[in-house]
Write an enzyme that holds these catalytic residues in place. Sequence first.
Site, short mmCIF file in Angstrom:
data_model
loop_
_atom_site.label_atom_id
_atom_site.label_comp_id
_atom_site.label_asym_id
_atom_site.label_seq_id
_atom_site.Cartn_x
_atom_site.Cartn_y
_atom_site.Cartn_z
N ASN A 50 4.29 28.62 23.58
CA ASN A 50 4.68 27.25 23.29
C ASN A 50 5.15 26.46 24.51
O ASN A 50 4.57 25.45 24.87
CB ASN A 50 5.78 27.22 22.23
CG ASN A 50 5.24 27.03 20.83
OD1 ASN A 50 4.03 26.98 20.63
ND2 ASN A 50 6.13 26.91 19.86
N TYR B 120 9.17 21.61 20.33
CA TYR B 120 10.32 20.98 20.99
C TYR B 120 9.89 19.69 21.71
O TYR B 120 10.57 18.67 21.66
CB TYR B 120 10.92 21.97 21.97
CG TYR B 120 12.31 21.63 22.49
CD1 TYR B 120 13.03 20.55 22.00
CD2 TYR B 120 12.89 22.42 23.48
CE1 TYR B 120 14.30 20.26 22.49
CE2 TYR B 120 14.15 22.14 23.98
CZ TYR B 120 14.85 21.05 23.47
OH TYR B 120 16.10 20.77 23.97
N ASP C 147 6.38 30.42 12.73
CA ASP C 147 5.81 30.34 14.07
C ASP C 147 6.61 31.17 15.08
O ASP C 147 6.05 31.72 16.03
CB ASP C 147 5.75 28.89 14.53
CG ASP C 147 4.64 28.11 13.83
OD1 ASP C 147 3.83 28.73 13.12
OD2 ASP C 147 4.60 26.88 13.97
#
Length: 291
Positions: free
Chosen positions: A146, A189, A73
């Site tokens: 992200n 995260y 990713d």
Amino acid sequence: MKIAIHGRNFPEAARPYIQSMFDELGKRQVEVVLSHIYREFLDGAGVTHNSEATYQTDQGIADADFIFSLGGDGTLLDAVTHVGPQQTPIVGINIGRLGFLATVAPSSIRLMIDALFNGQFSIDERTLVSVRSNQDIFGNLPFGLNDFTITRTQTSSMITVHAYLDGEFLNSYWADGLIISTPSGSTGYSLSCGGPVLLPQTNNFIITPISPHNLNVRPMIVMDTCQLAFEVESRSGNFLAALDSRSFTVDVSTRISVQKEGFKARLVKLSDDNFLNTLRSKLNWGWDIRN
């Protein structure tokens, strides 16, 4: 057809699949342009690719029909910055580990190429987060797929992040930091810090504190049409600001605003690519050693 390719180093077991990919593209007379970083690695690894054309990763690629991302990713996050507002469709080939974004298995590369030529694919548009500041932290790449994070430096104690939502005071987070996650980043995260998983097309951001001092402070979901702003207090006088994999040390005098980017990342999805299947397989949902 013109295809850009970016990647990172790969395990020896993946070499036959990668060589097979270049052989197949050559057989179909596809114009291939490699990122200069990946070109150097392939030449050193002895992979035959028959492509003399390269592009600089800091300048990106503007005229490709697709861009292949070979890695995990993290490699795909790099590829997003290579295409930017051009919104070139990205094919994520998973030579990494989890692969929430890069979902094409190496063994399926030839099938994927067939699907591209036959139009048997769909485009999954993903929201990007945009970061602006009075210090121009991220240069000409102020966007990420992200998340955006504010964290303490390694040598500093806990920081205080004053957060504002559409100009209204939201909260002062006493914590190691704060994550602003897109739905795509909800499995990254933010998830490891207790944040929820969002479906990719959810029109929200997640505000997730990192090790908050007040235990009643929990992740919060807000609409992605809002604008977030942040001011930071730190004993060290600085903090870390990160946008996906790019991080910089920033002075506390910096004022930061976060909102939805005006363009999106476009991910190529094959017919058998389903986010819920990915969740179950990558997070081992429903897996029990007794079964």
